[in-house]
Enzyme design. Structure first.
Site, PDB file in Angstrom:
ATOM      1  N   GLY C 148       0.840  -1.140   0.002  1.00 16.33           N
ATOM      2  CA  GLY C 148      -0.004   0.015   0.022  1.00 16.33           C
ATOM      3  C   GLY C 148       0.996   1.101   0.114  1.00 16.33           C
ATOM      4  O   GLY C 148       2.086   1.229   0.384  1.00 16.33           O
ATOM      5  N   CYS C 149       0.226   2.214  -0.371  1.00 15.36           N
ATOM      6  CA  CYS C 149       1.052   3.537  -0.380  1.00 15.36           C
ATOM      7  C   CYS C 149       1.547   4.169   0.826  1.00 15.36           C
ATOM      8  O   CYS C 149       2.593   4.492   1.141  1.00 15.36           O
ATOM      9  CB  CYS C 149       0.190   4.571  -1.068  1.00 15.36           C
ATOM     10  SG  CYS C 149      -1.699   4.881  -0.507  1.00 15.36           S
TER      11      CYS C 149
END
Lengths: 345, 345, 345, 345
Positions: C148-149
């Site tokens: 995920g970012c």
């Protein structure tokens, strides 16, 4: 005086609430919404906590007419056309913020709005409420069609020129730029944050429904006026409209004469501010206020005049001008409740 | 091939570094700055860490000419006029990004720039580098005057029309809007964040120095062309220019013919993209790339054509076009190193 | 090498197209979309005109597996969980950009994603692709779960500390801020331009699904690690994540030791840039690039360490790291096709 | 009552003008500036045309003391320290918006402000004007030190907790985010539009001068309170502060108890709005108003409380709270002139 706000959950409705909450002569009786009724306005607009806790009600013509002297209809085009006649029937006065009652010619309405026009009798009766240039005494008006945001900016900029100078109306080009709130509260791709931030868009090219509204008023002011060119751009900012207007002048005039004309024309208009020669307004300088700022320039190289006008599209371009019209309808000083300094920066 | 970047700490210089760092045919030998030399480019632009650690050097003509085949001078107007002749004297080729060598008539330069024009001999020699419409083979050019950002957008939009259709050049109105990077890196009140955010400004009304540049090119293309109207607005975004152009056409044409003309004119131009009829570009759609996107509309109601063009002012409007010109000067395919997809969103 | 992009019309997909279009070792065979197939990618993303004219195809596992060596699935959580097993069954390798294969414990997935977890066998097989800290040789991996970012930014910031210093893992607080593109392309009220511009929001308080992802990795690195505090804010900007991380250190350390540790830990990592002591990154400084910039501070007053990390959420936080993982999967140098300088300003 | 505004050309001064222009009980006698006197306020702030045409005067203590009952000194730190004692000597009451009179310990001032502290006698006399938590009757105060913008947001969020619950004060971490107007009106590189737009920055890491101000108040409320961690970020927006606050609670409490405590603590405070459980404020929701909105969350996983507070840094964080303090000083209802609905969107 008692008012109702219909369409309270749109941006125009919210701005009416903000302005009227401080208006000393008006009590807002009720908020109405066709979709979100049942809860409090705070559910829809958390920023109103402690400011207003009013319930959102369904739209009942009878109830509205019974409780209030005036209804603001901040409803979309196509909704107002059905709603307003019902309200009028019940004897209540109406200021409508949609485009439905602005065009006198139903064919124009149908051509530009792709929708059925309201009854011609009501169209005839509706007063176009460009507050600085009303052509009738609105103290007796039943229905005011509040002008569009772009037409307000453009027409205030053009009025003295089109009425008093030998310009060529066919040469008028209005390059308009708006903040995104003008597109309303509904989340759609074109105004999704990521698609709009740091971005500049042109839209509705040759198709904007405010075109015939501007043309109608101009041809009322000047018998030579016909079609104009009007373009619209979306600027990555929340509020504000700027129109940059270009007009050919067949004979040379002086910048001084131009300024005199504008200063004279607007000398009794608190909300129109003529900017000092050589200075130009930015949209933020009218943010949150009912002002329209105007600048002028005459280009000797091309015999062309440039007019720059700015407004806050939600105030002078919608709710503010609606309240200004309300003040005039009820014989109150037009500044009442509208004496808002711009919020800067 | 070896290049030097002079004025590396401005936005034009930084963009040259970004583009040339990936160019397969060029080695950038050195960065030069008149003010900040002594440290690394990373001190001035931390985003370049690991990308480039080059030292910023003072500006020595001899050294530059000795080390490089080509100098990009991304220096301000008034600085380039003094610097470029010295570089040329040392035998190095130059692409200048300032306005100093674009106007052939020194009186025009002095009238619009309020500064002394460069020597007429050099002005004569300088090739105006509108890359899609070069009127000479630049493989032998010593000096290219890289076009201004606004003229690039406006002229690419106008070229086919002005060259090939019976339009009225005096009717041309260019309403231009720019992102704020066009104003440069220097912190000044007008572009202070708080004064510019959520705000739209018009500036240099009737005074923008790109006006005579556009007029000079147009009159080269069409003997009837003279003065035009050109206005400039600051939009709250970092990059991007949009020009909305209005032109009267004395006789009616069809939209189809218009599109054909443009598609034909630009069929070999990778960097000019004609948008599908009825669609219009936004500035973000060319962000970070060397594209110029064009849309067209013909308004039958007013016999007026509207052209919309967008570019990234730092790429096609500055560093990108400079590299495109470099490619042409050195006989390299014009796309080399410039095949950058727009960064979207 | 041949790749397919599934979910090409989302922002992750578009960024994959931008990056891979310049990758010298990959040919993108096809774009796939579950909803918009039938037209060209240009209909969905006009900025890709001339860059890519590929057709959007429906999602056929057989076809994808037959045409490509690798599929990027940039599809939403809940979609990937169904799609990826089908692709794997057909023998194609997959890099999945959703959250569906990151959590090893299906109960965690179901608790935070409110959705059924994928099959445990596949979860077990999936390699968590934090590219700088892979714990396995991915040249044989069939499925990489791209991080995920937020976890990418936070974990790159925390890794050396959590692995090597006697910190108190329970004290970790990650205050994260993201640009709005992280919320995806779908137009919804919370990210409507007018609601987001000039506005700062906190969201998913104590509920963000990246929390267990961060905790899972930390507890793999440090057996004392358990729950952490993680908060997320929406910042009015398009791209960029900053995480500001706070950790208690039971015993005093020196800032110098801290810097040494980080410099040593990342000395072979091109994409992690340790910023000079006393300087701090801003998100724009990695815009459009695959860099993660890190700064460190030790507060002697409170015995607390602050770590600041920034990434471009669509590049290092999504498509860029996916390409980095692809490079590693196929034994290509990790920089290949990713050597993009930040676009600044 | 008569007031003077000193430092009228800064953003704090301009906001005082906007608010006081509608205050029914105050007449602003004069504006003063150390640098720009001689012209009208409209030269400095064109948005004030028609709102206020007052001349900007030089700063004469005698004149100010003679004409007004109260002076607002919206002058920078380092200027107020010299100016205020002079004004007090002339018998006028003062509300100072700078940081010069907030810290009781001159050594703290000198350590964090790098500047000589004012006289201790005056520091002792100065009342710290956190309007909801005044510890003295300000009707007799000669000098109020108006709190900093960050301390206002943080302390309103922390007060009930720190005063009434057994929290661990050493665990307090305040992650603060501000709009750019907090940095003042002076054009400097860090807040140049192009450097700040679409960008998020952290600044003054471990060095912000509001740290000791917060610590001083907390230790007055709770004898265990000592040092805290406080960080500050610049968000690309004009107005607004959000503080996200993290505190460990040694023993478990319930979210309900937390809400009750806050509701009870602020039940008589019009300007503090406790948001409904599970909802969180955004900065725009207090834009242009004097509200401070608070949300609370208790994380059972980590035994940590999160508090979110938002204010408009120029209103509740500066000019609005100053007027609120003025109202209390002069025995006027605190809402007078401050009943401004947030400007939304």
């Amino acid at each position: 005086m008692k008012a109702a706000i219909v369409g309270a959950t749109g941006y125009g409705g919210a701005e009416l609430i903000r302005i009227l909450q401080q208006h000393p002569e008006v009590t807002v009786q009720s908020y109405h919404s066709s979709s979100q009724w049942g809860g409090s306005i705070v559910d829809s607009y958390p920023h109103m906590q402690a400011v207003s806790g009013k319930e959102l009600k369904a739209i009942s013509h009878e109830q509205i007419a019974q409780d209030a002297d005036l209804a603001f209809t901040a409803t979309p085009s196509g909704v107002s056309s059905k709603l307003v006649p019902e309200l009028l029937k019940h004897g209540i006065r109406v200021i409508d913020l949609s485009g439905d009652f602005r065009l006198k010619d139903p064919r124009q309405y149908e051509a530009w709005y792709n929708s059925k026009a309201p009854d011609e009798v009501i169209l005839e009766e509706a007063v176009y409420g460009l507050a600085e240039w009303l052509d009738t005494d609105v103290r007796n008006a039943q229905l005011i069609a509040n002008p569009g945001c772009y037409p307000t900016a453009a027409l205030l900029g053009l009025a003295p020129l089109v009425k008093h100078l030998p310009i060529d109306p066919a040469s008028i080009i209005i390059d308009a730029k708006t903040g995104v709130s003008g597109a309303g509260r509904k989340a759609v791709p074109v105004t999704h944050y990521t698609e709009m931030n740091d971005n500049l868009k042109i839209y509705k090219v040759l198709e904007h429904q405010h075109t015939p509204e501007i043309e109608q008023v101009l041809s009322g002011w000047n018998s030579n006026a016909g079609t104009i060119t009007f373009s619209t751009h979306l600027v990555p900012m929340t509020r504000g409209i700027m129109t940059t207007i270009y007009i050919d002048v067949p004979e040379s005039i002086t910048a001084e004469k131009l300024f005199e004309l504008y200063q004279e024309s607007y000398k009794d208009c608190y909300f129109v501010r003529i900017r000092k020669k050589g200075t130009y307004p930015s949209t933020k300088e009218v943010y949150g206020s009912n002002f329209c700022d105007l600048s002028l320039a005459y280009d000797e190289r091309t015999n062309r005049i440039m007019i720059v006008s700015v407004i806050d599209n939600l105030v002078k371009g919608a709710a503010g001008q609606a309240v200004q019209n309300m003040n005039r309808m009820f014989g109150i000083d037009e500044k009442t409740g509208l004496d808002l300094a711009p919020v800067y920066p």
